[in-house]
Scaffold this motif. Structure first.
Motif, PDB file in Angstrom:
ATOM      1  N   UNK A   1      -6.084  -1.268   6.659  1.00  0.00           N
ATOM      2  CA  UNK A   1      -5.294  -0.376   5.608  1.00  0.00           C
ATOM      3  C   UNK A   1      -4.142   0.049   6.083  1.00  0.00           C
ATOM      4  N   UNK A   2      -3.438   0.693   5.397  1.00  0.00           N
ATOM      5  CA  UNK A   2      -2.232   1.454   5.796  1.00  0.00           C
ATOM      6  C   UNK A   2      -2.040   2.772   5.001  1.00  0.00           C
ATOM      7  N   UNK A   3      -1.263   3.622   5.434  1.00  0.00           N
ATOM      8  CA  UNK A   3      -1.273   5.187   4.842  1.00  0.00           C
ATOM      9  C   UNK A   3      -0.436   5.147   3.833  1.00  0.00           C
ATOM     10  N   UNK A   4      -1.018   5.954   2.733  1.00  0.00           N
ATOM     11  CA  UNK A   4      -0.492   6.256   1.369  1.00  0.00           C
ATOM     12  C   UNK A   4      -0.288   7.863   1.396  1.00  0.00           C
TER      13      UNK A   4
ATOM     14  N   UNK B   1      -5.623   6.569   3.938  1.00  0.00           N
ATOM     15  CA  UNK B   1      -5.827   5.199   4.196  1.00  0.00           C
ATOM     16  C   UNK B   1      -6.314   4.359   3.060  1.00  0.00           C
ATOM     17  N   UNK B   2      -5.532   3.255   2.702  1.00  0.00           N
ATOM     18  CA  UNK B   2      -5.931   2.371   1.665  1.00  0.00           C
ATOM     19  C   UNK B   2      -5.765   1.167   2.049  1.00  0.00           C
TER      20      UNK B   2
ATOM     21  N   UNK C   1     -14.798   1.514   8.320  1.00  0.00           N
ATOM     22  CA  UNK C   1     -14.075   0.571   9.479  1.00  0.00           C
ATOM     23  C   UNK C   1     -13.037  -0.370   9.064  1.00  0.00           C
ATOM     24  N   UNK C   2     -13.326  -1.061   7.790  1.00  0.00           N
ATOM     25  CA  UNK C   2     -12.594  -1.791   7.139  1.00  0.00           C
ATOM     26  C   UNK C   2     -11.217  -1.341   6.809  1.00  0.00           C
TER      27      UNK C   2
ATOM     28  N   UNK D   1      -7.846   0.348  -2.421  1.00  0.00           N
ATOM     29  CA  UNK D   1      -9.168   0.969  -2.217  1.00  0.00           C
ATOM     30  C   UNK D   1      -9.069   1.751  -1.284  1.00  0.00           C
ATOM     31  N   UNK D   2      -9.829   2.927  -1.481  1.00  0.00           N
ATOM     32  CA  UNK D   2      -9.720   4.242  -0.567  1.00  0.00           C
ATOM     33  C   UNK D   2     -11.215   4.641  -0.345  1.00  0.00           C
TER      34      UNK D   2
END
Length: 129
Positions: free
Chosen positions: A20-23, A51-52, A14-15, A82-83
């Motif tokens: 996060x944002x897409x990588x 997402x990371x 959830x966090x 962090x992923x």
């Protein structure tokens, strides 16, 4: 009795989803044939839309995990992402990361799983530009 880590995993998911944002992860190294390491290169592999969460290395140390990290991780990493662990992809096989925010490329030089015992809750990727 085994402990159920699903609640911790759900919180981490959830966090990352909310903050996060897409990588995109890229593996563009290695030989197509492992028996001929100097032969033609393997096909480039890209995995988009992972997402990371990006954190400064000093921010990661504040998470209380500095005792777990190998010496030099926070001194060398420019950023850490962090992923969530993947059941499909082995993150240690990827060589580069592309940030969707500005299409900047980063070299992945360190991959570690975080979690209690052998239950991965998060994976951190140490990055250099």
């Amino acid at each position: 009795m085994a402990f159920d880590y699903q609640k911790a995993r759900n919180t981490a998911e959830r966090m990352i989803r909310e903050n996060g944002r897409k990588i995109t992860l890229v593996n563009d190294q290695g030989a197509a044939d492992s028996t001929d390491p100097l032969g033609p290169p393997a096909a480039r592999v890209e995995v988009p839309n992972i997402m990371g969460i990006f954190v400064r290395p000093s921010g990661y140390i504040k998470l209380g995990e500095s005792f777990y990290m190998e010496q030099g991780m926070w001194e060398e990493a420019e950023k850490i992402v962090l992923v969530l662990p993947s059941l499909v992809h082995n993150f240690s096989k990827f060589t580069r990361l592309v940030d969707s925010k500005d299409d900047s490329g980063w070299k992945i030089f360190k991959v570690e799983e975080l979690g209690p015992g052998d239950v991965p809750i998060l994976v951190y990727l140490g990055l250099k530009q």
